[in-house]
Structure formats: structure tokens, C-alpha cells
Design a protein around this motif. Structure first.
Motif, short mmCIF file in Angstrom:
data_model
loop_
_atom_site.label_atom_id
_atom_site.label_comp_id
_atom_site.label_asym_id
_atom_site.label_seq_id
_atom_site.Cartn_x
_atom_site.Cartn_y
_atom_site.Cartn_z
N LYS A 149 0.86 -1.19 0.00
CA LYS A 149 0.00 0.00 0.00
C LYS A 149 0.89 1.23 0.00
N MET A 150 0.73 2.04 -1.01
CA MET A 150 1.50 3.27 -1.04
C MET A 150 0.85 4.27 -0.12
N GLY B 221 1.27 7.43 -0.16
CA GLY B 221 1.11 8.77 -0.74
C GLY B 221 2.15 9.74 -0.23
N HIS B 222 1.75 10.97 -0.04
CA HIS B 222 2.73 12.01 0.26
C HIS B 222 3.42 11.84 1.60
N HIS C 156 5.99 10.76 -6.40
CA HIS C 156 5.20 10.61 -7.63
C HIS C 156 3.75 11.00 -7.42
N HIS D 217 3.39 3.01 -11.06
CA HIS D 217 4.21 2.68 -9.90
C HIS D 217 3.74 1.41 -9.22
N PHE E 151 -8.27 1.80 -4.63
CA PHE E 151 -7.02 2.51 -4.37
C PHE E 151 -7.05 3.84 -5.10
N GLU F 199 -5.50 7.68 -5.53
CA GLU F 199 -4.43 8.65 -5.26
C GLU F 199 -4.67 9.86 -6.16
#
Lengths: 435, 85
Positions: free
Chosen positions: A13-14, A16-17, A435, B5, B36, B38
Motif C-alpha cells: 500500500k503506497m 502517498g505524500h 510521484h 508505480h 485505491f 491517489e
């Protein structure tokens, strides 16, 4: 060998910032470094095998805050591959684009990201409410700069007009005139915003290391120059001016960084002569202060700081100085462009060929490098992009450890606050970084 | 950019497990994709598949089948298993 199924169940799980900052807070610098590289690495991967003309377009997508500098650097590097010499008018237009990029990036970072930190506001909106005039000025400065990018670059974010050899379309003279007319007010606004940063409570800090930036004998280098390095450990003569230092050509310097990166593959530390380095506004001021435009130089004098300084917290003040300088510089360039007869300006004709080229331009956050290798038909064989954030991360880690060691018995919250303050001063490109 | 990514992330993990288990090629990669978002953009299964296949060129996963099971109620994405020899 029979087929095998491997059960993994890896939840990826990314975050984010928060991810980049999170890694630094957790002391995971290598991880943070990987994050800073990801954007550039993936883009590099997609470029190999593509026609050179796609590189500026695609690389400008690496970053949402500084797409222009990627576009400019890509074009500059490709012009080295094909031995293209562009006209001085083209260079002036490109310089304005880059200066405008620096202005809108600094204005954003200074007022909306940095100031809330210094004044202890958790909510930027509350702070803007407390300083409504300055908030409006920051917005107006950014609008002037981004509209300039629109008029010259064809689009606010990813440029359309700039290309190898010159520009697809020259800007309209009446439009350029409008920006020159409005620039007096913008300069005053820049000076007012800068004032906010002169008297802030900057932590006392110093650390040995290197400060690296482009430098040129005739002007405060942003678009062109050689690499110059201020090595703090040498403890040289107090007032080190850029002109007293020997310059290194960008392509030679990039080779040195690459070697070091390869040697430190696992830890991913970028060093120069055994010490990490900083690039960005403070590096530029340290080395090229004597070439600042008049109002910017005057403002810096009033700050009463002993330059050159290794106190990286002053990077914020350095950005405020550059805000003034860049507005002045754009005024100068627009005045020059008024004398041009655009009907006489030509793009450079060139032949595509097998070649190599490295270009360096000062992005808002530091020196950006693009390297390309082309084949005889103009397709990209190899490329490498080194962003400023990737370069100064090792210095951030080093400075953090020195800075934190000065405090005894910090609570977790206090510690986190101090780390965030330093990250904010370095101004990593969160866009490139996450990114 | 984000499915790009995510694709890179998933492929790297697959390749690393494949390497650990001495696979000569990967035939199937099974992924569970939840919601998900973003920057206001959702990662879409089709884009994810496309990007994994593109990034897999030149690797031992180049001819791999990519199976994506959408789980709307979940969050994030999960690499479930890889199949190969």
C-alpha cells in the motif's frame, strides 16, 4: 522442472505524500532515497527506444511542480547530442521560462509550506487568514509567473513550444509587453513577501559539507554555467566568491556522481570528496551572491548574515532572495526582448545523429541533470536523470544527525517537529519524491 | 502515474520471489486489487495489467498471464501468488 505456485500475500500500500517524510522520520534514508528516484527511474525506462522528440514531453511529467525545468534540460541535453547551436533569443525565452518556474515554485514553498512551519501554524488556511494581504501577493506573484509560462511555453505546466532547435511558436509581442508593465508591482510584492522571511527565528546550525551549484562569470547562473563547489571543510578565505573557484563542466561532474552512486548502490549515498552535498537556493547564493540583481542584493544585506554559510535552514531565506532576483532578471530579459524583431529570429536547423549529451540547469530545488545517448536515427539508446532531491538527501541525513545531536532529552513529538523543520528547509521535491 | 508505480512495485516483488525460488520463468501473476485512490484517480485493473506487461518485457515474466481479482470492499493491492518454473 514442474510448475510451482508460490503464495505471497504481500500487501503493498503506497502511503502517498506521507511516504517520503515517513521514511525520513523513521530514519530510513535509503528507503527515502529509493522513493526520490522512482519517478525518474520509471520515466528513464520508458524513454529507451523512443524518438528523441518524446523525451522533453515525457520527462516533464516526472514532476508536477517543476515540469518546465525537466523539459528545458531534456531539450538542452539533446541539443548537445546533435551539436545544435540555438540563437540568443531562444536562450532568452528559455531563461525566462526557467526564472518563472523558480518564482512560482519558491512563492508556493515559501508562503504556503515554509511559513506555516516557522510561525507554528498547523493549518495553512488559518495562517493565510492572519496574513491575507501577503497571501494574495503570493497568489498574484504565482499567477504572473505561471501566465508567463503560458505565453512563452504555450501551457502553464508542460511546455509545448520549446523544442530542439528553438521554439515552435514565438510569443506575441503585446503579451510580453503586458508582463513587463505588471512587473513593477510584482517586484514590490516579492520584496514584501521576502521581508516575512528575513526576521524569522532560524535555528543556529552549522555542519561541514559541500555546496554545489551552476556558476557563470557574467550572471547569476540558472540556465547555464559550470559546476562550482564550496567545500566547507577547506575553511578558505571568508568571502569566497564564485569567480575565485574553478568550474567543472557538467558532463564531467555527472560522471563523478554516477561513480559514487554505483559504489554505494546499497546505501545510496551521494557524496563529493567524501562529504555529502547540498544543492538549491542556498548553494547558489553561497557561490554566486556577488552576481545577484540590485534589489535582491540589497535585501540580502539587510538580513545581516555571514555568507557563505553552512546553515541549511537559511535555504528558506535564500529562496526569498531569489524570488526578488528572478523577478528583476525577467524584467531585464523582457526589456531586451522588446528590441527584437521576431520576423528575423530563426530556429536552428540540424541533423539527427548518434551522440551523447549532458545538460544541467538550476531547478528551483537545485541542479538538475539530464543525460541522453542517441543512435543515428535519433532514437534514445540510454538516458539518465539526476534530480536535486536525490542529490541532497545524503546531506539532509547528515545535517539531521548533527542537528539532533545538539539537543538533550527530546520528546518524540519535539524530535519529530525538529526533523520536519529541517526537511522543510531543504525543500525536497515532494512531487518528484512521491510521484 | 500511480498504476505505473503500482505495476512496477508488483512486478519487482514478483521477480524477487521468483528469483528466491529459482524460477526460470513466471507463467502467472495473481493480484488482488481493492479500491485505491491517489490524487483523485483510481487504479484500474486494465491499466495495471497493461503496465505490468509493458514493464515485464525483457524479464522472466515477459509472457506471464496477469490475473487481477477485483475486491471492491478492500483497500490497496495485494500480490497473492506467482506461478512458474
Amino acid at each position: 522442472m514442474p510448475k510451482k505456485i508460490i503464495k505471497i500475500n504481500h500487501l503493498a500500500k503506497m502511503e502517498g505524500h506521507a511516504s517520503f517524510e515517513g521514511k525520513i522520520l523513521a530514519g530510513e534514508i535509503s528507503e527515502a532515497h529509493i522513493i526520490t528516484e522512482e519517478g525518474a527511474r520509471l520515466i528513464e525506462g520508458t524513454l529507451v527506444g523512443r524518438h528523441y522528440s518524446e523525451a522533453p514531453t515525457i520527462t516533464s511529467r516526472i514532476c508536477g511542480i517543476c515540469p518546465i525545468v525537466h523539459h528545458l534540460t531534456a531539450v538542452k541535453a539533446l541539443e548537445k547530442c546533435f551539436d545544435v547551436r540555438v540563437s540568443s533569443e531562444v536562450v532568452m525565452l528559455r531563461k525566462i521560462l526557467e526564472l518563472a518556474q523558480v518564482i512560482h515554485s519558491h512563492a508556493l514553498h515559501l508562503f504556503f509550506l515554509s511559513l506555516p512551519d516557522f510561525l507554528n501554524y498547523d493549518d495553512t488556511k488559518k495562517m493565510a487568514g492572519r496574513y491575507p494581504n501577503e497571501a494574495q501577493m503570493a497568489i498574484d506573484i504565482r499567477k504572473w509567473a505561471t501566465d508567463l509560462c503560458l505565453v512563452i511555453g504555450g501551457r502553464i505546466t508542460h511546455p509545448l513550444t520549446n523544442m530542439v532547435g528553438g521554439f515552435r511558436k514565438w510569443p506575441e509581442e503585446e503579451n510580453l509587453e503586458k508582463f513587463l508593465d505588471g512587473s513593477g508591482d510584482i517586484l514590490e510584492m516579492a520584496q514584501q513577501i521576502a521581508q516575512l522571511f528575513r526576521d524569522l527565528d532560524y535555528p543556529k546550525f552549522k555542519n561541514l559539507g559541500n555546496f554545489i551549484a551552476l556558476s557563470d562569470d557574467t550572471e547569476y547562473a540558472i540556465y547555464d554555467g559550470e559546476i562550482k563547489i564550496w567545500e566547507t571543510k577547506k575553511n578558505l578565505v571568508k568571502k569566497i566568491f564564485g569567480k575565485q573557484m574553478k568550474g567543472i563542466e557538467a558532463s564531467k561532474f555527472v560522471k563523478k556522481i554516477k561513480e559514487i552512486e554505483l559504489r554505494n548502490e546499497l546505501v545510496k549515498r551521494v557524496n563529493y570528496n567524501g562529504k555529502p552535498f547540498f544543492c538549491g537556493a542556498l548553494a547558489r547564493i553561497n557561490i554566486n551572491k556577488y552576481l545577484l540583481n540590485e534589489e535582491a542584493a540589497k535585501f540580502l544585506e539587510t538580513a545581516n548574515i555571514d555568507f557563505p554559510t553552512s546553515n541549511t535552514f537559511y535555504n528558506v531565506l535564500a529562496q526569498a532572495v531569489e524570488l526578488i532576483h528572478c523577478v528583476e532578471e525577467i524584467r531585464n530579459l523582457l526589456r531586451e526582448l522588446k528590441k527584437i524583431n521576431w520576423l528575423d529570429v530563426k530556429n536552428a536547423s540540424f541533423k539527427v545523429k548518434a551522440g551523447q549529451g549532458v545538460a544541467a540547469i538550476e531547478a528551483p530545488r537545485g541542479t538538475l541533470y539530464h543525460y541522453y545517448e542517441t543512435d543515428k536515427k535519433g532514437y534514445i539508446k540510454n538516458c539518465n536523470i539526476i534530480t536535486p532531491t536525490a542529490q541532497f538527501l545524503a546531506k539532509l541525513e547528515d545535517d539531521l544527525s548533527v542537528f539532533l545531536s545538539e539537543f538533550k532529552n527530546l520528546s518524540d513529538i519535539e524530535r519529530e517537529k525538529k526533523i520536519k523543520m529541517m526537511i522543510r528547509a531543504f525543500d525536497p521535491c515532494i512531487s518528484c519524491a512521491t510521484h | 502515474m500511480h498504476d505505473f508505480h503500482a505495476a512496477d512495485n508488483l512486478l519487482k516483488i514478483s521477480l524477487s520471489y521468483a528469483q528466491k525460488n529459482k524460477f526460470k520463468k513466471i507463467d502467472k501473476i495473481k493480484i488482488e486489487l481493492g479500491k485505491f485512490i491517489e490524487h483523485g484517480q483510481e487504479i484500474l485493473a486494465d491499466n495495471l495489467k497493461f503496465n505490468i506487461k509493458m514493464l515485464a518485457k525483457g524479464t522472466i515474466a515477459k509472457n506471464s498471464e496477469i490475473v487481477i481479482i477485483e475486491k471492491r470492499g478492500e483497500n490497496g493491492y495485494k500480490l497473492i501468488e506467482i506461478e512458474g518454473e
